[in-house]
Design a protein around this motif. Structure first.
Motif, PDB file in Angstrom:
ATOM      1  N   TRP A 112     -55.548 -58.384  82.320  1.00 19.55           N
ATOM      2  CA  TRP A 112     -55.802 -57.332  83.446  1.00 19.55           C
ATOM      3  C   TRP A 112     -54.664 -57.580  84.398  1.00 19.55           C
ATOM      4  O   TRP A 112     -53.938 -58.590  84.437  1.00 19.55           O
ATOM      5  CB  TRP A 112     -57.040 -57.295  84.136  1.00 19.55           C
ATOM      6  N   SER A 113     -54.521 -56.405  85.144  1.00 19.94           N
ATOM      7  CA  SER A 113     -53.117 -56.593  86.205  1.00 19.94           C
ATOM      8  C   SER A 113     -53.525 -55.607  87.290  1.00 19.94           C
ATOM      9  O   SER A 113     -53.774 -54.451  87.014  1.00 19.94           O
ATOM     10  CB  SER A 113     -51.971 -56.122  85.271  1.00 19.94           C
ATOM     11  N   TYR A 114     -53.275 -56.467  88.431  1.00 24.93           N
ATOM     12  CA  TYR A 114     -53.361 -55.528  89.562  1.00 24.93           C
ATOM     13  C   TYR A 114     -51.954 -55.371  90.207  1.00 24.93           C
ATOM     14  O   TYR A 114     -51.802 -55.263  91.540  1.00 24.93           O
ATOM     15  CB  TYR A 114     -54.125 -56.498  90.713  1.00 24.93           C
ATOM     16  N   CYS A 117     -51.356 -52.852  92.734  1.00 23.92           N
ATOM     17  CA  CYS A 117     -52.314 -52.731  93.908  1.00 23.92           C
ATOM     18  C   CYS A 117     -51.668 -53.290  95.176  1.00 23.92           C
ATOM     19  O   CYS A 117     -50.801 -54.386  94.767  1.00 23.92           O
ATOM     20  CB  CYS A 117     -53.514 -53.445  93.691  1.00 23.92           C
ATOM     21  N   GLN A 120     -52.072 -57.900  96.496  1.00 23.97           N
ATOM     22  CA  GLN A 120     -52.599 -58.631  95.244  1.00 23.97           C
ATOM     23  C   GLN A 120     -51.871 -59.998  95.364  1.00 23.97           C
ATOM     24  O   GLN A 120     -50.863 -60.227  95.951  1.00 23.97           O
ATOM     25  CB  GLN A 120     -52.415 -57.802  93.932  1.00 23.97           C
ATOM     26  N   SER A 123     -50.781 -60.688  90.728  1.00 25.15           N
ATOM     27  CA  SER A 123     -51.372 -59.415  89.962  1.00 25.15           C
ATOM     28  C   SER A 123     -52.680 -60.013  89.244  1.00 25.15           C
ATOM     29  O   SER A 123     -53.138 -59.177  88.419  1.00 25.15           O
ATOM     30  CB  SER A 123     -50.448 -58.914  88.976  1.00 25.15           C
ATOM     31  N   CYS A 126     -56.718 -58.607  93.632  1.00 30.28           N
ATOM     32  CA  CYS A 126     -56.310 -58.010  94.764  1.00 30.28           C
ATOM     33  C   CYS A 126     -57.437 -58.042  95.775  1.00 30.28           C
ATOM     34  O   CYS A 126     -58.502 -57.679  95.323  1.00 30.28           O
ATOM     35  CB  CYS A 126     -55.817 -56.618  94.276  1.00 30.28           C
ATOM     36  N   ARG A 128     -58.543 -54.937  97.200  1.00 26.58           N
ATOM     37  CA  ARG A 128     -59.486 -53.970  97.039  1.00 26.58           C
ATOM     38  C   ARG A 128     -60.711 -54.688  96.333  1.00 26.58           C
ATOM     39  O   ARG A 128     -61.676 -53.863  96.325  1.00 26.58           O
ATOM     40  CB  ARG A 128     -58.755 -52.748  96.488  1.00 26.58           C
ATOM     41  N   PHE A 129     -60.430 -55.013  94.979  1.00 28.52           N
ATOM     42  CA  PHE A 129     -61.438 -55.425  93.935  1.00 28.52           C
ATOM     43  C   PHE A 129     -62.049 -56.441  94.565  1.00 28.52           C
ATOM     44  O   PHE A 129     -63.350 -56.507  94.103  1.00 28.52           O
ATOM     45  CB  PHE A 129     -60.721 -55.555  92.808  1.00 28.52           C
TER      46      PHE A 129
END
Length: 191
Positions: A112-114, A117, A120, A123, A126, A128-129
């Motif tokens: 997965w990669s942020y 965002c 973060q 990556s 982040c 937000r998550f």
């Protein structure tokens, strides 16, 4: 020690003692499966397709199993809400970051990669998550876990008399297969 020793009824946390290995495995597998469902549902809703390849072949996401088990082990019925909020923010974020680093270092793959965002880190996580994980942590502790504890109580006779060994064997086989498959992918092609 009984797994439901902290169970106070619907809407109250049912913490998990660290010395109940079959109970910890039950919740780990249950939440890892629910995480697999959540991730596939999220990708379907947001991206119009199901999530791509995961680390394991089976229908479970270990990161979603580890974080709830740690949350349930670190909180209890008397834990103040502000402490639950800090733990629900920190634990999943740290688990996600460490999981991402380990997968990257051991298997040379980023699942997965942020990167797109704001706020973060590498990556892999982040802000937000992390807030999403906090909200999900509250839902898990106060809504899902009391129901999960009831399910465990119902299934405990079967789980204790061989069920957990079968599930553990399936999980270990999946991990073993993944390691072998990944090692083959990392091996340079013979000339």
């Amino acid at each position: 020690m009984e797994v439901l020793s902290g169970y106070l009824g619907y809407g109250s946390p049912a913490y998990v003692p660290l010395d109940d290995w079959p109970g910890l495995l039950f919740y780990f597998v249950l939440y890892a499966w629910m995480g697999w469902m959540l991730e596939h549902g999220y990708h379907r809703a947001v991206k119009g397709r199901f999530a791509g390849e995961g680390f394991l072949a089976g229908p479970w996401k270990p990161m979603y199993g580890f974080a709830p088990v740690l949350l349930l082990s670190l909180t209890g019925p008397d834990t103040p809400l502000w402490v639950v909020a800090i733990v629900a923010f920190a634990v999943p974020t740290v688990v996600e970051y460490i999981s991402g680093l380990l997968l990257l270092r051991l298997f040379h793959k980023q699942y997965w990669s942020y990167a797109e965002c704001r706020c973060q880190l590498g990556s892999l996580v982040c802000l937000r998550f992390s807030f999403y994980w906090t909200l999900l942590g509250f839902v898990m502790i106060y809504a899902l876990q009391p129901a999960a504890a009831g399910l465990y109580r119902l299934l405990q006779p079967v789980w204790q008399t061989g069920g957990w060994q079968l599930v553990l064997a399936a999980l270990l086989l999946d991990v073993g297969w993944t390691v072998v498959k990944s090692a083959r992918a990392l091996k340079p092609a013979a000339k």
